[in-house]
Design a protein around this motif. Structure first.
Motif, PDB file in Angstrom:
ATOM      1  N   PHE A 134      22.609  24.688 -33.110  1.00 22.22           N
ATOM      2  CA  PHE A 134      21.466  25.555 -33.364  1.00 22.22           C
ATOM      3  C   PHE A 134      21.104  25.562 -34.846  1.00 22.22           C
ATOM      4  O   PHE A 134      19.964  25.823 -35.197  1.00 22.22           O
ATOM      5  N   MET A 135      22.058  25.234 -35.707  1.00 23.81           N
ATOM      6  CA  MET A 135      21.778  25.195 -37.146  1.00 23.81           C
ATOM      7  C   MET A 135      21.063  23.886 -37.531  1.00 23.81           C
ATOM      8  O   MET A 135      20.011  23.925 -38.159  1.00 23.81           O
ATOM      9  N   ALA A 136      21.636  22.750 -37.150  1.00 23.74           N
ATOM     10  CA  ALA A 136      21.047  21.452 -37.524  1.00 23.74           C
ATOM     11  C   ALA A 136      19.635  21.279 -36.973  1.00 23.74           C
ATOM     12  O   ALA A 136      18.738  20.856 -37.712  1.00 23.74           O
ATOM     13  N   PRO A 137      19.364  21.614 -35.693  1.00 23.60           N
ATOM     14  CA  PRO A 137      17.981  21.490 -35.212  1.00 23.60           C
ATOM     15  C   PRO A 137      17.013  22.386 -35.982  1.00 23.60           C
ATOM     16  O   PRO A 137      15.850  22.026 -36.172  1.00 23.60           O
ATOM     17  N   SER A 138      17.492  23.530 -36.437  1.00 29.56           N
ATOM     18  CA  SER A 138      16.639  24.434 -37.211  1.00 29.56           C
ATOM     19  C   SER A 138      16.270  23.815 -38.551  1.00 29.56           C
ATOM     20  O   SER A 138      15.132  23.936 -39.008  1.00 29.56           O
ATOM     21  N   LEU A 139      17.230  23.150 -39.181  1.00 33.39           N
ATOM     22  CA  LEU A 139      16.959  22.483 -40.448  1.00 33.39           C
ATOM     23  C   LEU A 139      15.945  21.359 -40.261  1.00 33.39           C
ATOM     24  O   LEU A 139      15.022  21.210 -41.064  1.00 33.39           O
ATOM     25  N   ILE A 140      16.088  20.598 -39.189  1.00 28.66           N
ATOM     26  CA  ILE A 140      15.137  19.517 -38.904  1.00 28.66           C
ATOM     27  C   ILE A 140      13.750  20.102 -38.649  1.00 28.66           C
ATOM     28  O   ILE A 140      12.752  19.622 -39.180  1.00 28.66           O
TER      29      ILE A 140
END
Length: 159
Positions: A134-140
């Motif tokens: 949920f963190m990495a997709p948010s950064l993308i």
């Protein structure tokens, strides 16, 4: 109009020299001026992480706890030397396993034991948790709007 001496002899007339010098002076402090911009970007990213913690991606976490979502926080932007630093992090101990997946193994007992929502009890020596980032997709997802916001600010400073 201002006249500026050019090395080697002669003068050149420059219109708006005071404006140019003011912009150069402002650029000296751009890191300090960027801190609130980066801080707003971190707050935006924090919101994306909270929204993405439970989907809508197919690999979302089935049951999101208030502890997981409430633990997602921005540290705020701050100046450290010439760098602007800040993080969005999750305080929930189990956020890392949700983000990256992994294997949980029994340490202090021969078996792991847990109860599912239907009331059934289960046990195993280890359990494989799939990655449900949920963190990495948010950064993308947030990268382009964040960069656009910062670029607009810098363009305004040098305009």
């Amino acid at each position: 109009m201002d006249r500026v001496f050019i090395e080697g002899g002669g003068f050149v007339t420059v219109q708006g020299l005071d404006r140019v010098l003011a912009k150069i002076e402002r650029l000296k402090n751009i890191n300090q001026e960027l801190v609130p911009v980066v801080d707003r970007s971190l707050t935006y990213l924090e919101g994306l992480c909270k929204d993405n913690a439970s989907g809508p991606r197919p690999e979302h976490i089935d049951k999101v706890t208030a502890n997981l979502v409430g633990g997602i926080q921005s540290t705020g932007a701050r100046l450290e030397g010439d760098s602007i630093v800040g993080e969005v992090e999750s305080a929930a101990l189990y956020s890392h396993i949700h983000e990256n997946g992994g294997v949980i193994s029994a340490k202090n007992a021969p078996m792991l034991k847990w109860q599912t929502p239907d009331g059934q009890w289960h046990q195993a020596q280890s359990v494989t948790i799939p990655a449900r980032p949920f963190m990495a997709p948010s950064l993308i997802e947030g990268k382009d709007p964040i960069l656009k916001n910062i670029q607009e600010f810098v363009s305004e400073v040098i305009r």
